[in-house]
Design an enzyme around this catalytic site. Structure first.
Site, mmCIF file in Angstrom:
data_model
loop_
_atom_site.group_PDB
_atom_site.id
_atom_site.type_symbol
_atom_site.label_atom_id
_atom_site.label_comp_id
_atom_site.label_asym_id
_atom_site.label_seq_id
_atom_site.Cartn_x
_atom_site.Cartn_y
_atom_site.Cartn_z
ATOM 1 N N HIS A 1 0.825 -1.213 0.000
ATOM 2 C CA HIS A 1 0.000 0.000 0.000
ATOM 3 C C HIS A 1 0.856 1.260 0.000
ATOM 4 C CE1 HIS A 1 -2.491 2.999 2.421
ATOM 5 N NE2 HIS A 1 -3.023 2.960 1.228
ATOM 6 N N GLU B 1 2.002 1.892 -3.413
ATOM 7 C CA GLU B 1 0.909 2.481 -4.207
ATOM 8 C C GLU B 1 0.919 4.007 -4.075
ATOM 9 O OE1 GLU B 1 -3.414 3.796 -3.426
ATOM 10 O OE2 GLU B 1 -3.181 1.695 -2.837
ATOM 11 N N HIS B 2 1.089 4.500 -2.871
ATOM 12 C CA HIS B 2 1.162 5.950 -2.660
ATOM 13 C C HIS B 2 2.353 6.550 -3.415
ATOM 14 C CE1 HIS B 2 -1.606 7.078 0.841
ATOM 15 N NE2 HIS B 2 -1.894 5.818 0.571
ATOM 16 N N GLU C 1 -3.571 7.825 7.943
ATOM 17 C CA GLU C 1 -4.692 7.111 7.332
ATOM 18 C C GLU C 1 -5.079 5.908 8.188
ATOM 19 O OE1 GLU C 1 -5.553 4.607 3.192
ATOM 20 O OE2 GLU C 1 -3.891 6.037 3.287
#
Length: 450
Positions: free
Chosen positions: A67, A70-71, A147
């Protein structure tokens, strides 16, 4: 920031819009698979790039890495600075985003159809020349940690579910959260992100999906232009998945600052990928619908409106996964009803399915409801691209949409009973009781009865 999807399981069956639309596929010399879906109803196009790399592929010490990478895919390339990618997309009237799941990571852009070359050029740029700056990585890692705090750490229900998943899917990559465990996430380093990119972000590990007002004749030369010169790289190995042996019944008791108690029950069952008998997938789909497929389903009829044991309850089957699937029941009891009573009532529903055949009217209702939902899902170009990318990345047939209705029609009441007997058994079950602190629970119960 970029969208994180922890537990993506889409309805992957085509309706009127997608089933008969022309679909083409070809593979570049460097191994990149390309799928083109024609849908000429509107002058729009969706471009998606899917990678066979999700949190299931992470080592235990690097949870959350898929993840975080992905950022970083939006934070700079050889020719684009941080944020330039999305600014360019917006300048030309498009939208973009990405998501990470257990089984894959995917990126998408949506435009008016004439912007297809721009979309392909941008995707080729970050696939071929991503730059991960150390300072930018650490800044973005703080964004991801925030997040996690907002989505999970400060959300008692989400935190309870995360803890439950750790015992519900033991010994698998599904036991840790997609966003990662906080303590390990905070220690990730830029070198790990670069390694992940080099290992998994190669053409041979990618599927490019283009759906919308396009044709193969239009798409193929553009794809060749932007992607064919990218080096093939080495496709990373991924172990074959099969049905895991029963882990034994597991139970978890959690005291969390939730507003109301909750019950989770999860059975480890085959997915369409791991099932030896593929008919099990369709029978489990029907079984979930019998229990929870609208106001006429058994849980709503018997437990919510009949016995009034629960304020809400549901059942679902997640069978589109690279590993085994899950059959989940959840419920929130009414005041003065214990979690033990609710669990007993749900177990009784399972026993009823194991001992008594569902009638044909129930079967017809479930089929109609499932298929109606699928027609709606496939009405958009984005929905069609999602379907094709998921099926391709999981190694499933692209024509699954076209055969799904027929396969569902073949499911008999006897098969629903069979899968209930075979898979919904104690040794494949995990149970969690989630309760608020005693004082809070007493206060909430009192308020509910006033």
């Amino acid at each position: 920031m970029k969208k994180w999807i922890a537990g993506l399981c889409l309805a992957l069956w085509a309706g009127v819009a997608g089933a008969s639309a022309p679909t083409h596929s070809f593979t570049l010399d460097n191994g990149m698979k390309v799928i083109v879906r024609e849908d000429h109803r509107a002058p729009v196009v969706t471009v998606m790039v899917w990678f066979k790399a999700g949190s299931i592929d992470e080592a235990p010490f690097e949870t959350g890495l898929a993840h975080v990478l992905e950022h970083m895919m939006f934070k700079g390339t050889e020719h684009l600075g941080p944020g330039d990618f999305s600014r360019l997309v917006a300048r030309y009237g498009g939208s973009d985003n990405a998501f990470t799941s257990y089984d894959y990571t995917a990126y998408y852009q949506q435009y008016e159809a004439s912007r297809l070359p721009l979309a392909l050029e941008l995707e080729a740029e970050r696939l071929g020349s991503l730059q991960i700056d150390d300072e930018e990585f650490h800044r973005e890692l703080q964004v991801v940690l925030e997040e996690r705090r907002m989505r999970t750490d400060d959300n008692p229900n989400a935190l309870a579910w995360e803890k439950f998943q750790a015992i519900a899917r033991p010994g698998t990559g599904y036991a840790h959260p997609v966003i990662g465990w906080r303590s390990l996430l905070a220690q990730l380093q830029p070198e790990q992100a670069r390694s992940w990119y080099q290992r998994f972000y190669v053409p041979g590990n990618a599927t490019l999906v283009i759906a919308g007002d396009v044709s193969r004749e239009q798409v193929e030369p553009l794809v060749e232009r932007f992607f064919s010169d990218l080096p093939a790289g080495e496709t990373p190995p991924r172990p074959e998945q099969s049905v895991r042996p029963a882990a034994g019944e597991r139970r978890l008791a959690l005291t969390m600052p939730v507003k109301v108690p909750a019950l989770y029950m999860l059975y480890n069952v085959p997915s369409l990928v791991t099932a030896d008998n593929k008919q099990d997938f369709y029978a489990l789909t029907m079984l979930a619908g019998v229990l929870d497929g609208g106001m006429s389903a058994r849980i709503e009829t018997d437990l919510v409106r009949g016995q009034k044991l629960v304020a809400g309850a549901g059942a679902s089957y997640s069978g589109i996964q690279r590993g085994d699937g899950t059959f989940t029941l959840s419920a929130a009891p009414n005041p003065e009803v214990s979690l033990e009573e609710v669990e007993a009532a749900l177990r009784e529903q399972i026993v009823r399915l194991q001992t008594t055949l569902p009638d044909e009217s129930e079967m017809a209702r479930v089929r109609a409801g499932v298929l109606a939902g699928q027609v709606y899902e496939k009405d958009s170009v984005m929905g069609q691209a999602m379907e094709l990318g998921t099926l391709s990345t999981l190694g499933l047939n692209l024509d699954l949409s076209e055969t799904f209705a027929d396969e569902l029609a073949r499911v008999t009441p006897e098969e629903v009973q069979r899968v209930a007997r075979e898979w919904l058994v104690p040794e494949r079950l995990a149970v969690a009781y989630v309760t608020p602190p005693a004082e809070q629970h007493q206060r909430s119960t009192l308020e509910a009865t006033q």
